[in-house]
Scaffold this motif. Structure first.
Motif: not given
Length: 158
Positions: A79-103
């Motif tokens: 949705l923005n220039d910063e996102a266009h310059q990167s990608s998800w190596a293992e696929g994008a996260p679901t909402i449930g997965e992302q906080p678990a990774g951050a913890l």
């Protein structure tokens, strides 16, 4: 409105307990079920994920519109220039997965501090809204990292 859960990475057992209770929406002792504050992640939805360098609202590291089908993220539209310059190596996260990774739910306690803001009221009560985390220093340059992830604009299919 949001609720806040905080954990310390130095106490891995406490972090694990916090992760389970924060993600289950029962950190205040409420049981699961309708009206209990526990968010039941749907199988199909779309949401906006934005990553920030520092606190939420700081410099964006990228924003994506993520589509989840059958519990798996199947599309991540930049949705923005910063996102266009990167990608998800293992696929994008679901909402449930992302906080678990951050913890950093693992025995070594990956973060010094993790704050999770949850939706307090309504049908999305208990859904992670944002995660702010601080990694301890100790990398090659001995510097830590502070970042924030925000999950917004959740839409269910018609």
């Amino acid at each position: 409105m949001t609720g806040r859960r905080t954990g310390s990475g130095r106490r891995s057992a406490a972090v694990l307990a916090l992760a389970v209770s924060a993600l289950a929406g029962c950190g205040d002792g409420a049981g699961a079920g309708p009206g209990s504050g526990a968010w039941d992640e749907p199988d199909d939805y779309a949401y906006t994920l934005e990553l920030f360098d520092g606190d939420c609202g700081a410099a964006s590291k990228g924003a994506w519109r993520i589509t989840v089908e059958n519990g798996t993220a199947v599309e991540a539209e930049p949705l923005n220039d910063e996102a266009h310059q990167s990608s998800w190596a293992e696929g994008a996260p679901t909402i449930g997965e992302q906080p678990a990774g951050a913890l950093g739910v693992r025995e070594d306690g990956a973060h010094d501090r993790v704050d999770i803001d949850l939706v307090d009221e309504g049908p999305e009560a208990g859904r992670p809204l944002r995660v702010h985390y601080v990694d301890r220093g100790g990398g090659a340059e001995g510097e830590g990292y502070e970042g924030c992830e925000e999950y917004r604009d959740v839409e269910l299919p018609d």
